[in-house]
Design a protein around this motif. Structure first.
Motif, short mmCIF file in Angstrom:
data_model
loop_
_atom_site.label_atom_id
_atom_site.label_comp_id
_atom_site.label_asym_id
_atom_site.label_seq_id
_atom_site.Cartn_x
_atom_site.Cartn_y
_atom_site.Cartn_z
N LEU A 4 -2.70 1.02 4.06
CA LEU A 4 -1.13 0.71 4.25
C LEU A 4 -0.54 2.14 4.25
O LEU A 4 -0.57 2.98 3.34
N MET A 34 3.46 -9.71 2.34
CA MET A 34 3.71 -8.11 2.32
C MET A 34 4.92 -8.18 1.16
O MET A 34 5.88 -9.17 1.21
N ARG A 71 8.94 -8.58 8.96
CA ARG A 71 7.66 -8.11 9.53
C ARG A 71 7.23 -8.58 10.93
O ARG A 71 8.28 -9.32 11.46
N ALA A 78 5.40 -4.02 8.42
CA ALA A 78 6.37 -4.91 7.63
C ALA A 78 7.47 -3.72 7.57
O ALA A 78 7.30 -2.61 7.54
N CYS A 95 4.53 -0.18 -0.40
CA CYS A 95 4.21 -1.51 0.13
C CYS A 95 2.91 -2.04 -0.37
O CYS A 95 2.21 -1.27 -0.61
N ALA A 97 0.30 -5.51 0.10
CA ALA A 97 -0.21 -6.49 0.98
C ALA A 97 -1.16 -7.40 0.04
O ALA A 97 -2.02 -6.86 -0.72
#
Length: 114
Positions: A4, A34, A71, A78, A95, A97
């Protein structure tokens, strides 16, 4: 494995706006929930917002009505649109995930100051 990369942070005056982006490598981006988290100096990392694979969103109370998470599965990206920024929004934004495993970006600094 998912990598990311956040972007879009910076210095903004109170009342201003920023849009953060989180670009994900790898396939199957659409299955991940996300999230955006933030960590201010001397404080613990806290949840800001999440968006599920189905598009359901969740926000921390202090950002409701000001921030919008979204997203684009076609772009493996995202976003976090931040409006009406306040000095207390100053933090490093991360961020996240999550599905069976969890992955984090390296963070991007957001500073709200006049």
């Amino acid at each position: 494995q998912v990598q990311l990369v956040e972007s879009g942070g910076g210095l903004v005056q109170p009342g201003g706006s920023l849009r953060l982006s989180c670009a994900a490598s790898g396939s199957r981006f659409s299955i991940y929930t996300m999230g955006w988290y933030r960590q201010a100096p001397g404080k613990q990392r806290e949840l800001v917002a999440t968006i599920s694979s189905a598009g359901r969103t969740n926000y921390e109370d202090r950002v409701k009505g000001r921030f919008t998470i979204s997203r684009d599965n076609a772009k493996n990206t995202a976003y976090l649109q931040m409006n009406s920024l306040k000095p207390e929004d100053t933090a490093v934004y991360y961020c996240n995930a999550r599905s069976m495993y969890e992955y984090w970006g390296q963070g991007t600094q957001v500073t709200v100051s006049s």
